[in-house]
Motif scaffolding. Structure first.
Motif, mmCIF file in Angstrom:
data_model
loop_
_atom_site.group_PDB
_atom_site.id
_atom_site.type_symbol
_atom_site.label_atom_id
_atom_site.label_comp_id
_atom_site.label_asym_id
_atom_site.label_seq_id
_atom_site.Cartn_x
_atom_site.Cartn_y
_atom_site.Cartn_z
ATOM 1 N N GLY A 42 -45.947 -45.990 12.112
ATOM 2 C CA GLY A 42 -47.074 -45.282 11.511
ATOM 3 C C GLY A 42 -48.186 -44.927 12.476
ATOM 4 O O GLY A 42 -49.205 -44.366 12.081
ATOM 5 N N THR A 43 -48.014 -45.266 13.757
ATOM 6 C CA THR A 43 -49.002 -44.886 14.768
ATOM 7 C C THR A 43 -49.208 -43.382 14.777
ATOM 8 O O THR A 43 -48.234 -42.632 14.672
ATOM 9 N N ARG A 44 -50.449 -42.940 14.896
ATOM 10 C CA ARG A 44 -50.691 -41.505 15.066
ATOM 11 C C ARG A 44 -50.707 -41.197 16.559
ATOM 12 O O ARG A 44 -51.430 -41.826 17.321
ATOM 13 N N LEU A 45 -49.878 -40.256 16.951
ATOM 14 C CA LEU A 45 -49.765 -39.901 18.358
ATOM 15 C C LEU A 45 -49.798 -38.390 18.522
ATOM 16 O O LEU A 45 -48.782 -37.715 18.346
ATOM 17 N N PRO A 46 -50.952 -37.843 18.876
ATOM 18 C CA PRO A 46 -51.028 -36.392 19.015
ATOM 19 C C PRO A 46 -50.167 -35.855 20.157
ATOM 20 O O PRO A 46 -49.698 -34.735 20.088
#
Ligand SMILES: [Zn+2]
Length: 231
Positions: A42-46
């Protein structure tokens, strides 16, 4: 783990199902459908989110370019999972099961198997945690270099603060701000856990994160069995 729906293969300009000559080319479509989040942790990684093969491409070259074999993954989940082939039925998958029912998120960035599951389900849930090393912390793995638990911990604290603020002044503006913070930081499951008693916030979180499987929730935003699946 957020249950997601990547839906059917995207269409090209001629309204035909897209063929991908390189799996990396599917990244944009996957992000459009699912948001910029690791499908497992669920990490947000742009920037550094990779196209993940549910069944690894090395032992399954015929699945290398298949849309229904794609997810998105961070470096930690991807490298822990590795190239070892997987038997799909031995795990829960965010694109097939209601994986929000499989795990419990708690203070300190911790994650564990949901004790309400049956024995068989608990075994699958634990295998899923082990597959991507989801419960690694310095306490159980002193050599741990990844920061997934730490990022979860930070978001947990942030979500608890937000819940307290909302209790003090439950404005529409604040609700929107919290959802924007949640989508900006990721870890949907943590936000859903902290706002378990706030149906309005849960609805917003389900709607705001692209590709969340709405079939996995009842009218009151409680998780339910995913249609056609055991979990
Ligand atoms: Zn991840």
């Amino acid at each position: 783990m957020r249950p997601i729906d990547r839906r059917a293969t995207p269409r090209d300009g001629s309204d035909e199902p897209k063929g991908f000559s390189k799996y990396r080319h599917a990244r944009k479509d996957l992000i459009d459908r699912l948001g910029q989040y690791c499908s497992y942790c669920g990490t947000r990684l742009p920037a550094s989110l990779a196209v993940e093969h549910v069944r690894p491409k090395k032992p399954n070259p015929d699945l290398e370019l298949r849309w229904d074999n794609f997810l998105l993954a961070c470096t930690n989940c991807n490298s822990t999972k590795g190239d070892k082939d997987v038997v799909l039925d031995e795990y829960f998958w965010p694109d097939k099961d209601n994986t929000f029912r499989a795990f419990v998120y708690t203070e300190g960035g911790l994650i564990e198997v949901n004790s309400d599951l049956t024995d068989d389900e608990r075994e699958l849930a634990q295998s899923t945690i082990d597959l991507v090393g989801l419960d690694r912390t310095p306490a159980n793995d002193p050599a741990v270099a990844d920061r997934r638990w730490k990022n979860r911990d930070e978001v947990w604290t942030m979500a608890i603060d937000a819940r307290q603020d909302l209790a003090a002044q439950g404005t529409e503006t604040l609700r929107k701000w919290i959802v924007n913070t949640a989508t900006g930081r990721g870890f949907w499951s943590v936000w859903m856990t902290v706002f378990a008693d706030d149906q309005n916030m849960r609805k917003r979180l389900i709607d705001a994160f692209p590709g969340t499987s709405k079939d996995c929730f009842d009218d009151e935003c409680r998780p339910v069995r995913r249609p056609g699946r055991a979990l």
